[in-house]
Design a protein around this motif. Sequence first.
Motif, mmCIF file in Angstrom:
data_model
loop_
_atom_site.group_PDB
_atom_site.id
_atom_site.type_symbol
_atom_site.label_atom_id
_atom_site.label_comp_id
_atom_site.label_asym_id
_atom_site.label_seq_id
_atom_site.Cartn_x
_atom_site.Cartn_y
_atom_site.Cartn_z
ATOM 1 N N VAL A 92 59.572 30.105 43.509
ATOM 2 C CA VAL A 92 58.339 30.395 43.433
ATOM 3 C C VAL A 92 57.867 29.642 41.885
ATOM 4 O O VAL A 92 56.806 28.972 41.898
ATOM 5 C CB VAL A 92 57.845 31.738 43.929
ATOM 6 N N VAL A 93 58.672 30.247 41.214
ATOM 7 C CA VAL A 93 58.086 29.779 39.814
ATOM 8 C C VAL A 93 58.275 28.218 39.480
ATOM 9 O O VAL A 93 57.302 27.448 38.912
ATOM 10 C CB VAL A 93 58.907 30.740 38.584
ATOM 11 N N ASP A 94 59.532 27.778 39.795
ATOM 12 C CA ASP A 94 59.727 26.324 39.649
ATOM 13 C C ASP A 94 58.531 25.533 40.437
ATOM 14 O O ASP A 94 58.148 24.402 39.924
ATOM 15 C CB ASP A 94 61.236 25.846 40.477
ATOM 16 N N GLU A 95 58.254 25.900 41.543
ATOM 17 C CA GLU A 95 57.261 24.956 42.205
ATOM 18 C C GLU A 95 55.888 25.428 41.654
ATOM 19 O O GLU A 95 55.177 24.239 41.663
ATOM 20 C CB GLU A 95 56.963 25.634 43.956
ATOM 21 N N ALA A 96 55.613 26.424 41.412
ATOM 22 C CA ALA A 96 54.413 26.579 40.360
ATOM 23 C C ALA A 96 54.242 26.001 39.179
ATOM 24 O O ALA A 96 53.187 25.218 38.770
ATOM 25 C CB ALA A 96 53.949 28.138 40.188
ATOM 26 N N MET A 97 55.278 25.700 38.433
ATOM 27 C CA MET A 97 55.529 25.119 37.163
ATOM 28 C C MET A 97 55.133 23.545 37.343
ATOM 29 O O MET A 97 54.809 23.126 36.335
ATOM 30 C CB MET A 97 56.659 25.511 36.498
ATOM 31 N N GLY A 98 55.302 23.021 38.193
ATOM 32 C CA GLY A 98 54.965 21.627 38.549
ATOM 33 C C GLY A 98 53.503 21.373 38.465
ATOM 34 O O GLY A 98 52.996 20.080 38.394
ATOM 35 N N ARG A 99 52.498 22.345 38.499
ATOM 36 C CA ARG A 99 50.963 22.036 38.432
ATOM 37 C C ARG A 99 50.730 22.288 37.200
ATOM 38 O O ARG A 99 49.486 22.632 36.857
ATOM 39 C CB ARG A 99 50.529 22.716 39.491
ATOM 40 N N SER A 100 51.268 22.356 35.978
ATOM 41 C CA SER A 100 51.106 23.007 34.730
ATOM 42 C C SER A 100 50.829 21.839 33.664
ATOM 43 O O SER A 100 51.548 20.776 33.959
ATOM 44 C CB SER A 100 51.905 23.855 34.249
ATOM 45 N N ILE A 101 50.037 21.918 32.639
ATOM 46 C CA ILE A 101 50.045 21.025 31.728
ATOM 47 C C ILE A 101 51.317 20.857 30.712
ATOM 48 O O ILE A 101 51.425 19.874 30.107
ATOM 49 C CB ILE A 101 48.965 21.250 30.888
ATOM 50 N N ALA A 102 52.095 21.830 31.043
ATOM 51 C CA ALA A 102 53.245 21.933 30.137
ATOM 52 C C ALA A 102 54.239 21.069 30.624
ATOM 53 O O ALA A 102 54.482 20.916 31.927
ATOM 54 C CB ALA A 102 53.773 23.481 30.014
ATOM 55 N N ASP A 103 55.422 20.703 29.858
ATOM 56 C CA ASP A 103 56.725 20.019 30.443
ATOM 57 C C ASP A 103 57.563 21.356 29.945
ATOM 58 O O ASP A 103 58.168 21.052 28.889
ATOM 59 C CB ASP A 103 56.809 18.710 29.593
ATOM 60 N N PRO A 104 57.875 22.313 30.941
ATOM 61 C CA PRO A 104 58.573 23.448 30.777
ATOM 62 C C PRO A 104 59.899 23.018 30.465
ATOM 63 O O PRO A 104 60.621 22.564 31.121
ATOM 64 C CB PRO A 104 58.333 24.366 31.703
ATOM 65 N N GLU A 105 60.528 24.047 29.517
ATOM 66 C CA GLU A 105 62.058 24.109 29.250
ATOM 67 C C GLU A 105 62.343 25.583 29.137
ATOM 68 O O GLU A 105 61.671 26.223 28.682
ATOM 69 C CB GLU A 105 62.532 23.241 28.049
ATOM 70 N N GLN A 106 63.644 25.866 29.459
ATOM 71 C CA GLN A 106 64.411 27.326 29.270
ATOM 72 C C GLN A 106 63.287 28.155 29.942
ATOM 73 O O GLN A 106 62.913 29.157 29.359
ATOM 74 C CB GLN A 106 64.554 27.504 27.755
ATOM 75 N N VAL A 107 63.006 27.939 31.286
ATOM 76 C CA VAL A 107 62.071 28.752 31.956
ATOM 77 C C VAL A 107 62.941 30.116 32.464
ATOM 78 O O VAL A 107 64.121 29.905 32.978
ATOM 79 C CB VAL A 107 61.524 28.003 33.256
ATOM 80 N N ARG A 108 62.421 31.082 31.984
ATOM 81 C CA ARG A 108 62.880 32.525 32.454
ATOM 82 C C ARG A 108 61.923 33.428 32.934
ATOM 83 O O ARG A 108 60.637 33.196 32.594
ATOM 84 C CB ARG A 108 63.505 33.287 31.090
ATOM 85 N N SER A 109 62.151 34.034 34.208
ATOM 86 C CA SER A 109 61.259 34.754 34.842
ATOM 87 C C SER A 109 61.755 36.277 35.130
ATOM 88 O O SER A 109 63.025 36.610 35.266
ATOM 89 C CB SER A 109 60.487 34.515 36.108
ATOM 90 N N GLN A 110 60.892 36.999 35.199
ATOM 91 C CA GLN A 110 61.209 38.750 35.565
ATOM 92 C C GLN A 110 60.128 39.213 36.087
ATOM 93 O O GLN A 110 58.888 38.923 35.709
ATOM 94 C CB GLN A 110 61.742 39.404 34.379
#
Length: 224
Positions: A92-110
């Motif tokens: 869910v997080v990976d799919e949503a991160m594709g719609r952000s202005i950021a170029d995310p690295e080291q993504v962690r969720s809890q």
Amino acid sequence: MRPRSLPLIAVVLLLALAAVAAVPVADARAPPTPVCGVCSVDTTVDGAAVAAGESELTVSIHENGTTAWEARVELTAGSDVLAENGSLRRAVVDEAMGRSIADPEQVRSQMGGEALIVRYRDDGATERHVGAVVFTPLTPEGPSSPFAIGGEGPRYLGTDRFTLRAPAGYDLHGDAESTDSGTIVWTRENGSERTSLDVATDPVAVESDSGAPGVRTWFARLLT
């Protein structure tokens, strides 16, 4: 060709140019992009509905130019499923991160109760010039070639509250509400899902005790 026919040709050419100019040009830019993609998550994965309620995003700029992002999203649906299933939460997080202005690295969720908490980095979100740190993702890039159309889409919040923080000992210069010299805050207007960010110039972090901070800010933006 007789000379007296030249004015007629000139008139025809002018009319043709005016007709071309009057034709509306399609906006070839990319679609609008939220500052926080995960903050407005609304999806169904493997039959499980996940929906966001209130949310906030905090971005901390570090002195070396790296940035740390933390999104906190109160879920109205799906919190139990995401707490029990880490693989589903990451999807869910990976799919949503594709719609952000950021170029995310080291993504962690809890999960923290009903809240989805996502932390990540973006080491390409700033530029350093004249001793200042320029935060660039809020202003869309246009086409690199003259007379070309296209480029990145406009920015909108996609979250209830977005806070940008300068490094310790720095002041943050930008065109939005400031709660203190080192912080800029944007908030959603009237519950609008797509509150425009409307940022004309990049926020710039300048050391608090540096000389001529306004000049440094101007030059840093100019060199970006």
